[in-house]
Scaffold this motif. Structure first.
Motif, PDB file in Angstrom:
ATOM      1  N   PHE A 232       0.813  -1.211   0.000  1.00  0.00           N
ATOM      2  CA  PHE A 232       0.000   0.000   0.000  1.00  0.00           C
ATOM      3  C   PHE A 232       0.851   1.267   0.000  1.00  0.00           C
ATOM      4  O   PHE A 232       0.315   2.359  -0.179  1.00  0.00           O
ATOM      5  N   GLN A 233       2.137   1.150   0.223  1.00  0.00           N
ATOM      6  CA  GLN A 233       2.990   2.326   0.357  1.00  0.00           C
ATOM      7  C   GLN A 233       3.649   2.662  -0.980  1.00  0.00           C
ATOM      8  O   GLN A 233       4.561   1.969  -1.426  1.00  0.00           O
ATOM      9  N   ASN A 234       3.154   3.723  -1.603  1.00  0.00           N
ATOM     10  CA  ASN A 234       3.694   4.188  -2.871  1.00  0.00           C
ATOM     11  C   ASN A 234       4.746   5.252  -2.586  1.00  0.00           C
ATOM     12  O   ASN A 234       4.484   6.453  -2.619  1.00  0.00           O
ATOM     13  N   CYS A 235       5.950   4.800  -2.277  1.00  0.00           N
ATOM     14  CA  CYS A 235       6.995   5.733  -1.866  1.00  0.00           C
ATOM     15  C   CYS A 235       7.434   6.641  -3.005  1.00  0.00           C
ATOM     16  O   CYS A 235       7.901   7.752  -2.770  1.00  0.00           O
ATOM     17  N   ALA A 236       7.295   6.173  -4.241  1.00  0.00           N
ATOM     18  CA  ALA A 236       7.709   6.996  -5.380  1.00  0.00           C
ATOM     19  C   ALA A 236       6.861   8.255  -5.473  1.00  0.00           C
ATOM     20  O   ALA A 236       7.306   9.290  -5.950  1.00  0.00           O
ATOM     21  N   ALA A 237       5.612   8.169  -4.986  1.00  0.00           N
ATOM     22  CA  ALA A 237       4.710   9.324  -5.041  1.00  0.00           C
ATOM     23  C   ALA A 237       4.699  10.096  -3.734  1.00  0.00           C
ATOM     24  O   ALA A 237       3.829  10.933  -3.504  1.00  0.00           O
ATOM     25  N   GLY A 238       5.651   9.804  -2.864  1.00  0.00           N
ATOM     26  CA  GLY A 238       5.725  10.511  -1.591  1.00  0.00           C
ATOM     27  C   GLY A 238       4.764  10.006  -0.542  1.00  0.00           C
ATOM     28  O   GLY A 238       4.501  10.696   0.446  1.00  0.00           O
ATOM     29  N   GLY A 239       4.227   8.801  -0.739  1.00  0.00           N
ATOM     30  CA  GLY A 239       3.238   8.284   0.198  1.00  0.00           C
ATOM     31  C   GLY A 239       3.803   7.350   1.240  1.00  0.00           C
ATOM     32  O   GLY A 239       3.045   6.670   1.915  1.00  0.00           O
ATOM     33  N   CYS A 240       5.110   7.257   1.357  1.00  0.00           N
ATOM     34  CA  CYS A 240       5.722   6.338   2.313  1.00  0.00           C
ATOM     35  C   CYS A 240       5.938   7.064   3.641  1.00  0.00           C
ATOM     36  O   CYS A 240       6.736   7.991   3.715  1.00  0.00           O
ATOM     37  N   PRO A 241       5.216   6.672   4.702  1.00  0.00           N
ATOM     38  CA  PRO A 241       5.357   7.380   5.981  1.00  0.00           C
ATOM     39  C   PRO A 241       6.709   7.132   6.617  1.00  0.00           C
ATOM     40  O   PRO A 241       7.347   6.101   6.405  1.00  0.00           O
ATOM     41  N   ALA A 242       7.141   8.095   7.424  1.00  0.00           N
ATOM     42  CA  ALA A 242       8.441   7.992   8.089  1.00  0.00           C
ATOM     43  C   ALA A 242       8.423   6.887   9.137  1.00  0.00           C
ATOM     44  O   ALA A 242       7.484   6.768   9.918  1.00  0.00           O
ATOM     45  N   PHE A 243       9.468   6.072   9.130  1.00  0.00           N
ATOM     46  CA  PHE A 243       9.609   4.995  10.107  1.00  0.00           C
ATOM     47  C   PHE A 243      10.996   5.078  10.729  1.00  0.00           C
ATOM     48  O   PHE A 243      12.005   5.024  10.026  1.00  0.00           O
ATOM     49  N   ARG A 244      11.045   5.239  12.034  1.00  0.00           N
ATOM     50  CA  ARG A 244      12.306   5.261  12.772  1.00  0.00           C
ATOM     51  C   ARG A 244      12.130   4.442  14.042  1.00  0.00           C
ATOM     52  O   ARG A 244      11.086   4.491  14.665  1.00  0.00           O
TER      53      ARG A 244
END
Length: 268
Positions: free
Chosen positions: A64-76
């Motif tokens: 569900f995470q479309n990181c290419a479109a900036g939809g990847c939430p920050a995870f630390r």
């Protein structure tokens, strides 16, 4: 069962897991019985330090995470802490202490059905004093839907318990009312745990030890509406006082007192 305490690995010296064959002295158990033995202090000073880190670049993504479109939430995620133990009085009194902390933001993707922006504006204009209008205004979703849209008429058709459409609703029955939204979220998840243990050799036959744990967890609740992303605080307290007396080479007497307290709240 419920796990009220999960000690940090650096606090643990040994574990024992028993199945359904333990004796009747260990009552109130219907499944596995887990014993955790914490580390004691010794006649020599010793300690540990540790740090664990991971983030987006070191972890895989969900479908569900479309990181290419900036939809990847920050995870630390950072886990850090240490332990220290040693003698207070040589061969007599010992201590062992430790503390660990977690500082993290969990990446989550919330797929939810929410109202469209057009429908929220429609309700506000035509029913300004309605509870739905107040709710839409005070608790809007993080994003409005653009997929799986259903009109007012379609929503009424799939929910036969609703009142028949009439008046202004019937006149605007083709207005998109709800749809599906995908909301990437970065949810705070912080925790801490500290531990104190003391051992006292009274004499060759008697021994006392005291164990104390304290845990705190604060986690942000997942929700497509930012207003409902509230912190869920949880806390745990565990204390044990134990006395053993060696009666003979084959006979040992033990007495103990334990306090366990787990508390948590859900502000929602």
């Amino acid at each position: 069962g419920v796990v009220n305490l999960a000690p940090e690995p650096d606090f643990v010296q040994a574990m024992r897991i028993s199945g359904a064959t333990f004796d009747a002295a260990k009552g109130r158990y219907s499944g596995a019985w887990v014993q955790v033995f914490t580390k004691p202090g010794t006649d020599q000073f010793h300690g540990t330090l540790s740090e664990y880190h991971t983030d987006n670049d070191l972890s895989g993504h969900t479908i569900f995470q479309n990181c290419a479109a900036g939809g990847c939430p920050a995870f630390r995620r950072n886990e850090f802490g240490g332990t220290f133990g040693g003698p207070i009085v040589k061969n007599k009194l010992f201590f062992f202490v430790g503390a660990f902390a977690l500082r993290s933001s969990n990446a989550a993707t919330n797929v939810a059905a929410v109202e469209t922006q057009q429908f929220a504006q429609f309700v506000e204009q035509n029913f300004p004093n309605n509870i739905a209008s107040i709710f839409f205004k005070q608790a809007p979703p993080a994003a409005y839907p653009t997929t799986n849209l259903l009109t007012i008429a379609q929503v009424a058709a799939v929910n036969p318990g609703l009142l028949p459409l009439s008046g202004v609703l019937l006149q605007n029955s083709t207005l998109p009312a709800i749809g599906t939204v995908t909301v990437p979220e970065s949810l705070t998840h912080n925790a801490s745990q500290w531990h104190v243990r003391t051992d006292y050799n009274v004499d060759q036959k008697d021994r006392l030890f005291f164990d104390l744990f304290r845990t705190n967890v604060n986690q942000l609740q997942e929700d497509a509406r930012p207003l409902f992303q509230v912190l869920l605080p949880n806390a745990g307290f565990y204390a044990k006082l134990d006395w053993t007396r060696l009666i003979s080479r084959t006979l040992l007497n033990e007495a103990g007192f334990t306090v366990t307290r787990a508390v948590g709240t859900n502000p929602a």
